[in-house]
Scaffold this motif. Sequence first.
Motif, PDB file in Angstrom:
ATOM      1  N   GLU A 293       7.472  -2.144   9.480  1.00  0.00           N
ATOM      2  CA  GLU A 293       6.196  -1.501   9.181  1.00  0.00           C
ATOM      3  C   GLU A 293       5.287  -2.467   8.430  1.00  0.00           C
ATOM      4  N   ALA A 294       3.989  -2.193   8.457  1.00  0.00           N
ATOM      5  CA  ALA A 294       3.037  -3.012   7.713  1.00  0.00           C
ATOM      6  C   ALA A 294       3.294  -2.883   6.218  1.00  0.00           C
ATOM      7  N   CYS A 295       3.153  -3.991   5.520  1.00  0.00           N
ATOM      8  CA  CYS A 295       3.387  -4.041   4.070  1.00  0.00           C
ATOM      9  C   CYS A 295       2.047  -4.053   3.347  1.00  0.00           C
ATOM     10  N   PRO A 296       1.715  -2.980   2.612  1.00  0.00           N
ATOM     11  CA  PRO A 296       0.425  -2.942   1.920  1.00  0.00           C
ATOM     12  C   PRO A 296       0.340  -4.014   0.824  1.00  0.00           C
ATOM     13  N   LYS A 297      -0.749  -4.752   0.796  1.00  0.00           N
ATOM     14  CA  LYS A 297      -0.914  -5.778  -0.238  1.00  0.00           C
ATOM     15  C   LYS A 297      -0.915  -5.153  -1.633  1.00  0.00           C
ATOM     16  N   ALA A 298      -1.449  -3.941  -1.738  1.00  0.00           N
ATOM     17  CA  ALA A 298      -1.495  -3.277  -3.043  1.00  0.00           C
ATOM     18  C   ALA A 298      -0.106  -2.989  -3.581  1.00  0.00           C
ATOM     19  N   GLU A 299       0.881  -2.855  -2.680  1.00  0.00           N
ATOM     20  CA  GLU A 299       2.235  -2.527  -3.104  1.00  0.00           C
ATOM     21  C   GLU A 299       2.873  -3.679  -3.878  1.00  0.00           C
ATOM     22  N   LEU A 300       2.559  -4.916  -3.508  1.00  0.00           N
ATOM     23  CA  LEU A 300       3.092  -6.068  -4.222  1.00  0.00           C
ATOM     24  C   LEU A 300       2.737  -5.981  -5.706  1.00  0.00           C
ATOM     25  N   LEU A 301       1.483  -5.677  -5.997  1.00  0.00           N
ATOM     26  CA  LEU A 301       1.038  -5.557  -7.386  1.00  0.00           C
ATOM     27  C   LEU A 301       1.689  -4.362  -8.065  1.00  0.00           C
ATOM     28  N   GLN A 302       1.786  -3.244  -7.341  1.00  0.00           N
ATOM     29  CA  GLN A 302       2.341  -2.023  -7.920  1.00  0.00           C
ATOM     30  C   GLN A 302       3.817  -2.161  -8.258  1.00  0.00           C
ATOM     31  N   ARG A 303       4.589  -2.862  -7.411  1.00  0.00           N
ATOM     32  CA  ARG A 303       6.034  -2.931  -7.585  1.00  0.00           C
ATOM     33  C   ARG A 303       6.490  -4.137  -8.389  1.00  0.00           C
ATOM     34  N   THR A 304       5.662  -5.191  -8.497  1.00  0.00           N
ATOM     35  CA  THR A 304       6.098  -6.410  -9.182  1.00  0.00           C
ATOM     36  C   THR A 304       5.144  -6.883 -10.270  1.00  0.00           C
TER      37      THR A 304
END
Length: 398
Positions: free
Chosen positions: A339-350
């Motif tokens: 699935e596509a990986c949201p760029k915002a998720e990188l900031l949210q999770r790390t």
Amino acid sequence: MNPEIRLNNQDIPLALYIHIPWCVQKCPYCDFNSHGIKQGQSQQDLPEQEYVMHLLQDLEQDIARYLANNAETRPLSSIFIGGGTPSLFSGDAMKNLLQGVQQRIAFSDDIEITLEANPGTVEAERFKAYVEAGVNRISIGVQSFDNQKLSRLGRIHDSHEACNAAHIAHSVGLNSFNIDIMHGLPDQSVEDALKDLKQAIALNPPHLSWYQLTIEPNTLFHSRPPTLPEDEILWDIQEQGDALLQEAGYVQYEISAYSQTGQQCRHNLNYWRFGDYLGIGCGAHGKLTLNDGRIIRSAKTKHPKGYMDLTRDKLFQESVVEQDDLGFEYFMNRFRLLEACPKAELLQRTGLSPEIEEIKSRLNSALQKGLIVETESHWQVSELGKRYLNELLTLFLE
């Protein structure tokens, strides 16, 4: 992590992994923390209730150490009971375990609770007892429907028992179930592998885990290697098997996982999306985002006797994930998903920005090699990246 970023762990899903280490016998390819029942012992000799008590004490310790004041506001989205062979434990033991867990931490209303089962330890009444205990998903370790191959793999079941386990799973009111199948087995041809897969598809499981046998250190196969198919055969198996699965209506959502619509394994999705999870039991691993924004990994004592004998303060090891490792850890997990990986998720999770030079340069390298594609809001593994996943992940180690 950027100094100005403070991770909000309330936004990160929380799961629980429970490890039950015993199995009837150790398989020659298995590098999991599993322990065969001793000679002269039977399934009834396992210390079910004692081990359940230690699991719940282990959970209490983790809640006190990691969740502090937000155990009630971070309900469990999923539980996965793995091993070993958890289906060696009785329905009563599972009921006591899951009731004990729920008394200590909140469950989401639609929680997914998966139990791994070996077809050789499966019977209808036992499956029904697991459902009554709260289990709503079963993962059946079939590996092959070829009795000769099963013998080479050290499995205790035969093809008939494997099929029967799937029929029982359909009949007992589960929300879903999975069949585990391996390919690239010793001396396996393309035709053999596809025959296995066709049999699995005919059983109509909502979810299929289909993955290649690999030889791992500290296994019998490592010390006495069998003859495995050559790379060209392995690629033909993968390519033709993928086409078979698609034709049957299965969607590949992770490198080795296929599902019917809406039947992805929620627990595994949480791993790959870099969610949080507690890990209790012998050798269980956990990954938690703390209230102060640090990300830690924990590991419990491996041996059952040591796990049940040690005092609580000697039970585990813990380490903080360093900032330099966060990018690799995140993408190593995230890019297993198609699935596509949201760029915002990188900031949210790390807490990491895609604009950090170390991250940006590695992503640019992956883009230049055609291993990922990019939009304004997402990254996604390309068809080439799917084929050369190890090369993609290695970019984040350099």
